[in-house]
Design a protein around this motif. Structure first.
Motif, PDB file in Angstrom:
ATOM      1  N   GLN A  72     -23.893 -26.458 -25.922  1.00  0.00           N
ATOM      2  CA  GLN A  72     -25.313 -26.838 -26.056  1.00  0.00           C
ATOM      3  C   GLN A  72     -25.675 -26.826 -27.506  1.00  0.00           C
ATOM      4  OE1 GLN A  72     -26.791 -23.746 -23.736  1.00  0.00           O
ATOM      5  NE2 GLN A  72     -27.251 -25.001 -21.720  1.00  0.00           N
ATOM      6  N   GLU A  73     -25.126 -26.115 -28.161  1.00  0.00           N
ATOM      7  CA  GLU A  73     -25.317 -25.835 -29.545  1.00  0.00           C
ATOM      8  C   GLU A  73     -24.907 -27.225 -30.505  1.00  0.00           C
ATOM      9  OE1 GLU A  73     -25.549 -21.220 -30.478  1.00  0.00           O
ATOM     10  OE2 GLU A  73     -23.958 -22.439 -31.454  1.00  0.00           O
ATOM     11  N   ARG A  74     -23.652 -27.643 -29.978  1.00  0.00           N
ATOM     12  CA  ARG A  74     -23.025 -28.880 -30.649  1.00  0.00           C
ATOM     13  C   ARG A  74     -23.582 -30.100 -30.284  1.00  0.00           C
ATOM     14  NH1 ARG A  74     -17.019 -29.311 -30.363  1.00  0.00           N
ATOM     15  NH2 ARG A  74     -17.074 -28.340 -28.394  1.00  0.00           N
ATOM     16  N   ASP A  75     -23.995 -30.073 -28.880  1.00  0.00           N
ATOM     17  CA  ASP A  75     -24.762 -31.391 -28.497  1.00  0.00           C
ATOM     18  C   ASP A  75     -26.067 -31.333 -29.437  1.00  0.00           C
ATOM     19  OD1 ASP A  75     -23.297 -31.759 -26.427  1.00  0.00           O
ATOM     20  OD2 ASP A  75     -24.608 -31.293 -24.622  1.00  0.00           O
ATOM     21  N   TYR A  76     -26.755 -30.322 -29.800  1.00  0.00           N
ATOM     22  CA  TYR A  76     -28.086 -30.483 -30.441  1.00  0.00           C
ATOM     23  C   TYR A  76     -27.537 -30.839 -31.917  1.00  0.00           C
ATOM     24  CZ  TYR A  76     -32.350 -29.758 -32.538  1.00  0.00           C
ATOM     25  OH  TYR A  76     -33.486 -29.740 -33.192  1.00  0.00           O
ATOM     26  N   ILE A  77     -26.684 -30.195 -32.700  1.00  0.00           N
ATOM     27  CA  ILE A  77     -26.352 -30.571 -33.855  1.00  0.00           C
ATOM     28  C   ILE A  77     -25.606 -32.109 -34.054  1.00  0.00           C
ATOM     29  CG2 ILE A  77     -24.793 -30.330 -36.048  1.00  0.00           C
ATOM     30  CD1 ILE A  77     -24.840 -27.227 -35.146  1.00  0.00           C
TER      31      ILE A  77
ATOM     32  N   ILE B  10     -14.363 -44.884 -27.681  1.00  0.00           N
ATOM     33  CA  ILE B  10     -14.873 -43.854 -26.475  1.00  0.00           C
ATOM     34  C   ILE B  10     -15.733 -42.743 -27.208  1.00  0.00           C
ATOM     35  CG2 ILE B  10     -14.087 -42.587 -24.746  1.00  0.00           C
ATOM     36  CD1 ILE B  10     -11.851 -44.126 -24.296  1.00  0.00           C
ATOM     37  N   ASP B  11     -16.955 -42.879 -27.241  1.00  0.00           N
ATOM     38  CA  ASP B  11     -17.830 -41.734 -27.705  1.00  0.00           C
ATOM     39  C   ASP B  11     -18.505 -41.155 -26.562  1.00  0.00           C
ATOM     40  OD1 ASP B  11     -17.700 -42.197 -30.625  1.00  0.00           O
ATOM     41  OD2 ASP B  11     -18.816 -44.234 -29.923  1.00  0.00           O
ATOM     42  N   GLY B  12     -19.195 -40.047 -27.154  1.00  0.00           N
ATOM     43  CA  GLY B  12     -19.945 -39.128 -25.820  1.00  0.00           C
ATOM     44  C   GLY B  12     -20.025 -37.704 -26.460  1.00  0.00           C
ATOM     45  N   HIS B  13     -20.587 -36.858 -25.499  1.00  0.00           N
ATOM     46  CA  HIS B  13     -20.912 -35.353 -25.407  1.00  0.00           C
ATOM     47  C   HIS B  13     -19.408 -34.482 -25.872  1.00  0.00           C
ATOM     48  CE1 HIS B  13     -24.641 -36.837 -24.225  1.00  0.00           C
ATOM     49  NE2 HIS B  13     -25.203 -36.055 -25.175  1.00  0.00           N
ATOM     50  N   SER B  14     -19.246 -33.509 -26.430  1.00  0.00           N
ATOM     51  CA  SER B  14     -18.363 -32.736 -26.274  1.00  0.00           C
ATOM     52  C   SER B  14     -17.768 -32.204 -24.977  1.00  0.00           C
ATOM     53  CB  SER B  14     -18.562 -31.435 -27.545  1.00  0.00           C
ATOM     54  OG  SER B  14     -19.508 -30.701 -26.710  1.00  0.00           O
ATOM     55  N   SER B  15     -16.440 -32.104 -24.749  1.00  0.00           N
ATOM     56  CA  SER B  15     -16.085 -31.478 -23.754  1.00  0.00           C
ATOM     57  C   SER B  15     -16.360 -32.355 -22.377  1.00  0.00           C
ATOM     58  CB  SER B  15     -16.335 -30.078 -23.529  1.00  0.00           C
ATOM     59  OG  SER B  15     -16.099 -29.204 -24.451  1.00  0.00           O
TER      60      SER B  15
ATOM     61  N   GLU C 271      -2.473 -26.953 -32.247  1.00  0.00           N
ATOM     62  CA  GLU C 271      -3.118 -25.812 -31.154  1.00  0.00           C
ATOM     63  C   GLU C 271      -4.317 -24.967 -32.201  1.00  0.00           C
ATOM     64  OE1 GLU C 271      -0.877 -22.344 -29.150  1.00  0.00           O
ATOM     65  OE2 GLU C 271      -0.127 -24.305 -28.708  1.00  0.00           O
ATOM     66  N   ALA C 272      -3.974 -24.727 -33.343  1.00  0.00           N
ATOM     67  CA  ALA C 272      -5.252 -23.858 -34.386  1.00  0.00           C
ATOM     68  C   ALA C 272      -6.263 -24.546 -34.208  1.00  0.00           C
ATOM     69  CB  ALA C 272      -4.405 -23.771 -35.568  1.00  0.00           C
ATOM     70  N   ILE C 273      -6.496 -25.904 -34.196  1.00  0.00           N
ATOM     71  CA  ILE C 273      -7.726 -26.463 -34.345  1.00  0.00           C
ATOM     72  C   ILE C 273      -8.528 -26.375 -32.990  1.00  0.00           C
ATOM     73  CG2 ILE C 273      -7.131 -28.018 -36.144  1.00  0.00           C
ATOM     74  CD1 ILE C 273      -6.847 -30.440 -34.175  1.00  0.00           C
ATOM     75  N   ARG C 274      -8.016 -25.845 -32.006  1.00  0.00           N
ATOM     76  CA  ARG C 274      -8.650 -25.899 -30.626  1.00  0.00           C
ATOM     77  C   ARG C 274      -9.033 -24.558 -30.383  1.00  0.00           C
ATOM     78  NH1 ARG C 274      -8.737 -31.481 -30.082  1.00  0.00           N
ATOM     79  NH2 ARG C 274      -6.739 -32.189 -30.561  1.00  0.00           N
ATOM     80  N   SER C 275      -9.003 -23.619 -31.568  1.00  0.00           N
ATOM     81  CA  SER C 275      -9.599 -22.322 -31.083  1.00  0.00           C
ATOM     82  C   SER C 275     -11.134 -22.424 -30.834  1.00  0.00           C
ATOM     83  CB  SER C 275      -9.236 -21.169 -32.103  1.00  0.00           C
ATOM     84  OG  SER C 275      -9.952 -21.739 -33.300  1.00  0.00           O
ATOM     85  N   ILE C 276     -11.517 -21.379 -30.319  1.00  0.00           N
ATOM     86  CA  ILE C 276     -13.151 -21.084 -30.014  1.00  0.00           C
ATOM     87  C   ILE C 276     -13.714 -20.925 -31.637  1.00  0.00           C
ATOM     88  CG2 ILE C 276     -13.093 -18.841 -29.687  1.00  0.00           C
ATOM     89  CD1 ILE C 276     -15.618 -20.962 -27.906  1.00  0.00           C
ATOM     90  N   GLU C 277     -13.016 -20.593 -32.479  1.00  0.00           N
ATOM     91  CA  GLU C 277     -13.642 -20.224 -33.759  1.00  0.00           C
ATOM     92  C   GLU C 277     -13.800 -21.454 -34.582  1.00  0.00           C
ATOM     93  OE1 GLU C 277     -14.793 -17.768 -36.049  1.00  0.00           O
ATOM     94  OE2 GLU C 277     -15.148 -17.227 -33.779  1.00  0.00           O
ATOM     95  N   VAL C 278     -12.940 -22.473 -34.502  1.00  0.00           N
ATOM     96  CA  VAL C 278     -12.983 -23.793 -34.974  1.00  0.00           C
ATOM     97  C   VAL C 278     -14.056 -24.516 -34.316  1.00  0.00           C
ATOM     98  CG1 VAL C 278     -11.887 -25.945 -35.380  1.00  0.00           C
ATOM     99  CG2 VAL C 278     -10.650 -23.851 -35.950  1.00  0.00           C
ATOM    100  N   SER C 279     -14.195 -24.496 -32.863  1.00  0.00           N
ATOM    101  CA  SER C 279     -15.211 -25.137 -32.079  1.00  0.00           C
ATOM    102  C   SER C 279     -16.550 -24.655 -32.665  1.00  0.00           C
ATOM    103  CB  SER C 279     -14.895 -24.724 -30.726  1.00  0.00           C
ATOM    104  OG  SER C 279     -13.491 -25.296 -30.070  1.00  0.00           O
ATOM    105  N   ARG C 280     -16.709 -23.598 -32.997  1.00  0.00           N
ATOM    106  CA  ARG C 280     -17.815 -22.850 -33.370  1.00  0.00           C
ATOM    107  C   ARG C 280     -18.472 -23.250 -34.699  1.00  0.00           C
ATOM    108  NH1 ARG C 280     -19.827 -18.276 -35.571  1.00  0.00           N
ATOM    109  NH2 ARG C 280     -17.833 -17.700 -36.355  1.00  0.00           N
ATOM    110  N   GLN C 281     -17.347 -23.621 -35.706  1.00  0.00           N
ATOM    111  CA  GLN C 281     -17.889 -23.876 -36.932  1.00  0.00           C
ATOM    112  C   GLN C 281     -17.839 -25.360 -37.264  1.00  0.00           C
ATOM    113  OE1 GLN C 281     -15.847 -20.459 -39.298  1.00  0.00           O
ATOM    114  NE2 GLN C 281     -17.935 -20.061 -39.573  1.00  0.00           N
ATOM    115  N   VAL C 282     -17.328 -26.283 -36.543  1.00  0.00           N
ATOM    116  CA  VAL C 282     -16.924 -27.550 -36.799  1.00  0.00           C
ATOM    117  C   VAL C 282     -18.417 -28.467 -37.212  1.00  0.00           C
ATOM    118  CG1 VAL C 282     -16.679 -28.345 -34.317  1.00  0.00           C
ATOM    119  CG2 VAL C 282     -15.395 -29.806 -36.139  1.00  0.00           C
TER     120      VAL C 282
END
Ligand code: DC
Length: 229
Positions: free
Chosen positions: A183-188, A8-13, A93-104
């Motif tokens: 949007q940024e993650r879609d692009y990258i 199952i592949d696709g865009h984030s979230s 839980e720690a891997i779901r933070s916005i900080e991790v989302s931002r840098q993954v």
């Protein structure tokens, strides 16, 4: 009934993991969240100060650390769902933070990280009977998967879902920041050189912007039964 691999592949979230988990439960398969693996590597990099002040990754430093990054899954006895571990520590839980989302995304773009995660993922699929979600599962990890689904939904719908999820967990969140992140993650994800997110030629497309959970799960079960016949 023969056992198959479901990619199952696709865009984030766009609800990939929720749908993949539910499908796995309904058909008695193992569920693997491949994004969680890239998130766990990112968390490790953050904890070991492997991000430079401009937010880029210290790729050399991370490369050196790869042998020490032991991403693994263990079943939660209460839910029977896999929890993500870094070594002996549960980081679900720690891997779901916005900080991790931002840098993954930049971490997931590194060839040596992808190679290591792809190898682990392929090992987990050796005995089939697995539902794995991600970005390159149907294209690179399991190009021969018997059932491939490509899921999508509008960026706004996806940002709202992630916002609601964080709110429900009492984690601080801003809708605008999340939308920008989506949007940024879609692009990258779609522009990276190695295994970018793209629909496999033989994948079935599921746009769930306006589908209820029930409609979606019905649709998936029908596709599953067609594939195992
Ligand atoms: O699905 P997710 O949002 O938890 O994924 C986290 C990140 O990992 C996202 O930026 C895309 C990346 N990823 C990837 O490159 N390949 C995968 N198979 C799964 C996720």
């Amino acid at each position: 009934m023969k056992k198959i691999v479901i990619a199952i592949d696709g865009h984030s979230s766009c609800g990939k993991s929720t749908m993949a988990k539910q499908l796995a439960r309904e058909v008695g398969y193992i569920y693997v969240d491949s994004g969680a693996m890239y998130r766990a590597v990112t968390l490790y990099a953050q904890r070991h100060h492997l991000f430079l002040p401009d937010d880029s990754v210290d790729a050399e430093g991370l490369h050196r650390e790869m042998p020490n990054i032991r991403v693994n899954f263990r079943l939660d006895p209460a839910t029977n769902l896999p929890l993500t571990y870094l070594g002996e520590e549960c980081v679900e839980e720690a891997i779901r933070s916005i900080e991790v989302s931002r840098q993954v995304s930049p971490v997931a773009a590194l060839p040596f990280v992808r190679e290591a995660m792809t190898q682990l993922q392929q090992q987990m699929g050796e005995t089939k009977g697995i539902v794995m979600d991600g970005r390159d599962i149907g294209t690179a990890v399991f190009p021969d998967a018997e059932l491939k689904i490509f899921v999508t939904a509008s960026a706004e719908v996806r940002a709202r879902r992630r916002y609601d999820e964080l709110q429900a967990k009492g984690m601080p969140a801003s809708y605008d920041d999340i939308l920008r992140n989506v949007q940024e993650r879609d692009y990258i994800d779609t522009h990276r050189a190695l295994n970018p997110l793209r629909q496999a030629d033989d994948a079935l497309v599921l746009d769930n912007s306006h589908l209820t959970r029930e409609e979606q799960s019905q649709w998936l079960l029908e596709r599953f039964h067609e594939a195992v016949q």
